[in-house]
Design a protein around this motif. Sequence first.
Motif, PDB file in Angstrom:
ATOM      1  N   ALA A   1      39.794  39.014  49.688  1.00 50.39           N
ATOM      2  CA  ALA A   1      39.515  40.424  49.986  1.00 50.39           C
ATOM      3  C   ALA A   1      39.026  41.160  48.738  1.00 50.39           C
ATOM      4  O   ALA A   1      38.068  41.943  48.801  1.00 50.39           O
ATOM      5  N   LEU A   2      39.658  40.884  47.606  1.00 51.53           N
ATOM      6  CA  LEU A   2      39.236  41.505  46.355  1.00 51.53           C
ATOM      7  C   LEU A   2      37.826  41.075  45.983  1.00 51.53           C
ATOM      8  O   LEU A   2      36.999  41.884  45.565  1.00 51.53           O
TER       9      LEU A   2
ATOM     10  N   LEU B   1      37.064  37.413  42.724  1.00 56.30           N
ATOM     11  CA  LEU B   1      37.876  36.233  42.997  1.00 56.30           C
ATOM     12  C   LEU B   1      38.628  35.795  41.738  1.00 56.30           C
ATOM     13  O   LEU B   1      39.820  35.460  41.795  1.00 56.30           O
ATOM     14  N   GLY B   2      37.944  35.834  40.603  1.00 51.83           N
ATOM     15  CA  GLY B   2      38.568  35.442  39.336  1.00 51.83           C
ATOM     16  C   GLY B   2      39.749  36.331  38.976  1.00 51.83           C
ATOM     17  O   GLY B   2      40.814  35.848  38.580  1.00 51.83           O
ATOM     18  N   VAL B   3      39.579  37.638  39.132  1.00 52.53           N
ATOM     19  CA  VAL B   3      40.674  38.569  38.838  1.00 52.53           C
ATOM     20  C   VAL B   3      41.821  38.340  39.824  1.00 52.53           C
ATOM     21  O   VAL B   3      42.999  38.361  39.440  1.00 52.53           O
ATOM     22  N   GLY B   4      41.495  38.095  41.076  1.00 54.19           N
ATOM     23  CA  GLY B   4      42.526  37.802  42.067  1.00 54.19           C
ATOM     24  C   GLY B   4      43.339  36.576  41.691  1.00 54.19           C
ATOM     25  O   GLY B   4      44.565  36.570  41.803  1.00 54.19           O
ATOM     26  N   LYS B   5      42.654  35.543  41.252  1.00 55.42           N
ATOM     27  CA  LYS B   5      43.354  34.317  40.831  1.00 55.42           C
ATOM     28  C   LYS B   5      44.153  34.559  39.549  1.00 55.42           C
ATOM     29  O   LYS B   5      45.267  34.069  39.404  1.00 55.42           O
TER      30      LYS B   5
ATOM     31  N   VAL C   1      26.487  38.396  43.229  1.00 53.34           N
ATOM     32  CA  VAL C   1      27.197  37.130  43.040  1.00 53.34           C
ATOM     33  C   VAL C   1      28.249  37.259  41.935  1.00 53.34           C
ATOM     34  O   VAL C   1      29.376  36.768  42.078  1.00 53.34           O
ATOM     35  N   LEU C   2      27.898  37.952  40.856  1.00 52.91           N
ATOM     36  CA  LEU C   2      28.883  38.168  39.789  1.00 52.91           C
ATOM     37  C   LEU C   2      30.052  39.025  40.286  1.00 52.91           C
ATOM     38  O   LEU C   2      31.198  38.802  39.887  1.00 52.91           O
ATOM     39  N   GLY C   3      29.768  39.989  41.155  1.00 52.37           N
ATOM     40  CA  GLY C   3      30.840  40.799  41.731  1.00 52.37           C
ATOM     41  C   GLY C   3      31.801  39.954  42.547  1.00 52.37           C
ATOM     42  O   GLY C   3      33.020  40.079  42.416  1.00 52.37           O
ATOM     43  N   TYR C   4      31.244  39.072  43.390  1.00 54.12           N
ATOM     44  CA  TYR C   4      32.097  38.176  44.172  1.00 54.12           C
ATOM     45  C   TYR C   4      32.938  37.299  43.247  1.00 54.12           C
ATOM     46  O   TYR C   4      34.141  37.146  43.439  1.00 54.12           O
TER      47      TYR C   4
END
Length: 154
Positions: free
Chosen positions: A95-96, A80-84, A73-76
């Motif tokens: 995708a990231l 997503l956080g880095v993508g944003k 869950v932390l990976g997801y």
Amino acid sequence: MFISIVQVVIVPIALGFLINKLFGKFTQKLVKILPCISVIAICLIVASVVSHNSEKIMTTGVVVFAVVILHNVLGYACGLGVGKLLRLSVPKAKALSIEVGMQNSGLATSLAGTAFPDLAMATVPGAVFSVWHNISGAILANIYRRWTDKKETK
């Protein structure tokens, strides 16, 4: 350990590129059935990993399961956080997120068995993750399929 990485990661990727290059027209005809073949292959890999570790999985208890789920869950979320944070488009951020959250559990199990042959429990988290990330990944993909960017709907 390097040999394991070559066998599990590099050789299949290189073979895929080579087959696609040499038999491109044939592989294009298979595009529609490849997802089904992929699902079958994943099921067989997961079944293999779990069957080899079933006794160890049953004795580990809730802690390993909780850590595996938290890691996933932390990976997801981090993906997503880095993508944003990088202002990627919604499809790229999704995708990231999936890529970071669903790391190669089969490779983890293989490397743990090779690197720590005297530690019987070393392969258990990878085996548990093999099962869990396929469940969570399917759920997240379904959620992401319904999530559209506001710019996309205009």
